[in-house]
Write a protein that holds these residues in place. Structure first.
Motif, PDB file in Angstrom:
ATOM      1  N   TYR B  31       1.824 -15.954  -2.151  1.00  0.00           N
ATOM      2  CA  TYR B  31       1.149 -16.439  -3.473  1.00  0.00           C
ATOM      3  C   TYR B  31       1.210 -15.407  -4.365  1.00  0.00           C
ATOM      4  O   TYR B  31       1.377 -14.197  -4.110  1.00  0.00           O
ATOM      5  CB  TYR B  31      -0.423 -16.492  -2.833  1.00  0.00           C
ATOM      6  CG  TYR B  31      -0.969 -17.621  -2.548  1.00  0.00           C
ATOM      7  CD1 TYR B  31      -0.389 -18.221  -1.261  1.00  0.00           C
ATOM      8  CD2 TYR B  31      -1.829 -18.555  -3.128  1.00  0.00           C
ATOM      9  CE1 TYR B  31      -0.887 -19.343  -0.478  1.00  0.00           C
ATOM     10  CE2 TYR B  31      -2.203 -19.760  -2.658  1.00  0.00           C
ATOM     11  CZ  TYR B  31      -1.653 -20.456  -1.452  1.00  0.00           C
ATOM     12  OH  TYR B  31      -2.144 -21.573  -0.988  1.00  0.00           O
ATOM     13  N   SER B  94      -0.583 -12.191  -2.842  1.00  0.00           N
ATOM     14  CA  SER B  94      -1.431 -12.353  -1.641  1.00  0.00           C
ATOM     15  C   SER B  94      -0.599 -13.192  -0.607  1.00  0.00           C
ATOM     16  O   SER B  94       0.280 -13.763  -0.943  1.00  0.00           O
ATOM     17  CB  SER B  94      -2.778 -13.016  -1.984  1.00  0.00           C
ATOM     18  OG  SER B  94      -3.492 -12.781  -0.743  1.00  0.00           O
ATOM     19  N   LYS B 105      -6.178  -9.913   1.378  1.00  0.00           N
ATOM     20  CA  LYS B 105      -6.235  -8.990   0.203  1.00  0.00           C
ATOM     21  C   LYS B 105      -5.573  -9.478  -1.041  1.00  0.00           C
ATOM     22  O   LYS B 105      -4.311 -10.027  -0.809  1.00  0.00           O
ATOM     23  CB  LYS B 105      -6.381  -7.697   0.322  1.00  0.00           C
ATOM     24  CG  LYS B 105      -7.409  -7.148   1.651  1.00  0.00           C
ATOM     25  CD  LYS B 105      -7.277  -5.963   1.734  1.00  0.00           C
ATOM     26  CE  LYS B 105      -8.113  -5.323   2.775  1.00  0.00           C
ATOM     27  NZ  LYS B 105      -7.835  -6.210   4.194  1.00  0.00           N
ATOM     28  N   LEU B 106      -6.018  -9.203  -2.011  1.00  0.00           N
ATOM     29  CA  LEU B 106      -5.226  -9.549  -3.555  1.00  0.00           C
ATOM     30  C   LEU B 106      -4.609  -8.180  -4.035  1.00  0.00           C
ATOM     31  O   LEU B 106      -5.657  -7.202  -4.134  1.00  0.00           O
ATOM     32  CB  LEU B 106      -6.004 -10.585  -4.388  1.00  0.00           C
ATOM     33  CG  LEU B 106      -5.337 -10.697  -5.559  1.00  0.00           C
ATOM     34  CD1 LEU B 106      -4.440 -11.906  -5.498  1.00  0.00           C
ATOM     35  CD2 LEU B 106      -6.446 -11.471  -6.742  1.00  0.00           C
ATOM     36  N   PHE B 107      -3.800  -8.059  -4.213  1.00  0.00           N
ATOM     37  CA  PHE B 107      -2.927  -6.752  -4.576  1.00  0.00           C
ATOM     38  C   PHE B 107      -2.462  -7.083  -6.164  1.00  0.00           C
ATOM     39  O   PHE B 107      -1.756  -7.794  -6.287  1.00  0.00           O
ATOM     40  CB  PHE B 107      -1.782  -6.377  -3.895  1.00  0.00           C
ATOM     41  CG  PHE B 107      -2.071  -6.061  -2.316  1.00  0.00           C
ATOM     42  CD1 PHE B 107      -2.050  -7.119  -1.512  1.00  0.00           C
ATOM     43  CD2 PHE B 107      -2.710  -4.908  -1.986  1.00  0.00           C
ATOM     44  CE1 PHE B 107      -2.384  -6.892  -0.155  1.00  0.00           C
ATOM     45  CE2 PHE B 107      -3.272  -4.581  -0.783  1.00  0.00           C
ATOM     46  CZ  PHE B 107      -2.873  -5.708   0.273  1.00  0.00           C
TER      47      PHE B 107
END
Lengths: 115, 117
Positions: B31, B94, B105-107
Motif C-alpha cells: 500500500y 503500509s 503501521k503507516l510510515f
C-alpha cells in the motif's frame, strides 16, 4: 464528513504534568487506531497504537485509551517534557466499504509543554 | 527509518502548469498513500494504491491523478496546478497481510513543500 475529529487545535501543559489529547471517530468499521507525532519540516512519526479489541495500551510515558462505545480515544503523556512539544495526529484504520485499507487522520492538536 | 524517498523536497510552480511528485520506497510494501497537510485540515488523503496499477480516490482527489507502474514508485500529478494546491504533500506506505488493520503501521516520507503562484 469528517470521520476522525480532534476538537482541540492546541494544548499547553506545564512540564512534568499530564497531557491529555482527545480524538473521536464516527465509522464503526475502524479496527485500529494510531497516534502520530509531527515536528516542523519533518514527516509524521508513529507514536503508539491500539487495536479495537483492547481498551488500553501503554508504552513508557505514553498511554492510549479506547472507548469503543463512545467512539473515543485519548492519548495520555505523563510526565510531559518540553521535547514532547509537537503536533499530534490521531488516525483510524480499517477495511472500509471499498474493501481496501485506509488511514484517516484528524486535524491535529498542537501540544506545547512549558518549561 | 522506513525507506521512503520523496522528490522533489521543494517546488515552486505557476498556476496552470503540470506538476508531478514522486514517491519511491525500498520496503516492497503493497500500500502507498498520498496525503496533503494544511493548517486547520490536518492530513487529508488524496489517493492511494493497493497494488501495481490498483489505485483509488481519497477524501480530496479532485485535481489530482496518480499512477503506480511499479511496486516501489507512486506518482502524484497535478494536471494544471492551482493556488489551492499549495500545500505540504506526504507519501506514506503500509503493508497489510491479514483481514484486519491491526499492527499495520503507516510510515511517512519527509514531505514535499509545493507552492503554486
Amino acid at each position: 464528513d469528517q470521520q476522525v475529529k480532534q476538537n482541540s487545535p492546541s494544548l499547553s501543559v506545564q512540564e512534568g504534568r499530564i497531557s491529555i489529547l482527545n480524538c473521536d471517530y464516527t465509522n464503526s468499521m475502524f479496527d485500529y487506531f494510531l497516534w502520530y507525532k509531527k515536528y516542523p519540516a519533518e514527516g509524521p512519526t508513529f507514536l503508539i497504537s491500539i487495536s479495537s479489541i483492547k481498551d488500553k495500551n501503554e508504552d513508557g510515558r505514553f498511554t492510549v485509551f479506547l472507548n469503543k462505545s463512545a467512539k473515543h480515544l485519548s492519548l495520555h503523556i505523563v510526565p510531559s517534557q518540553p521535547g514532547d512539544s509537537a503536533v499530534y495526529f490521531c488516525a483510524a484504520s480499517g477495511v472500509l466499504t471499498s474493501g481496501t485499507y485506509k488511514y484517516i487522520f484528524g486535524t491535529g492538536t498542537r501540544l506545547k509543554v512549558l518549561a | 527509518d522506513a525507506g521512503i524517498t520523496q522528490s522533489p523536497r521543494h517546488k515552486v510552480t505557476e498556476t496552470g502548469t503540470p506538476v508531478t511528485l514522486r514517491c519511491h520506497q525500498t520496503e516492497n510494501h503493497r500500500y502507498m498513500y498520498w496525503y496533503r497537510q494544511d493548517p486547520g485540515h490536518g492530513l487529508r488523503l488524496i489517493h492511494y494504491s493497493y497494488g501495481v496499477k490498483d489505485t483509488d480516490k481519497g477524501e480530496v482527489s479532485d485535481g489530482y491523478s496518480v499512477s503506480r507502474s511499479k511496486t516501489e514508485d507512486f506518482l502524484l500529478t497535478l494536471e494544471s496546478a492551482t493556488s489551492s494546491q499549495t500545500s505540504v504533500y506526504f507519501c506514506a506506505i503500509s503493508e497489510f497481510k491479514g483481514s484486519s488493520a491491526t499492527n499495520e503501521k503507516l510510515f511517512f516520507g519527509s514531505g514535499t513543500q509545493l507552492s503554486v503562484l
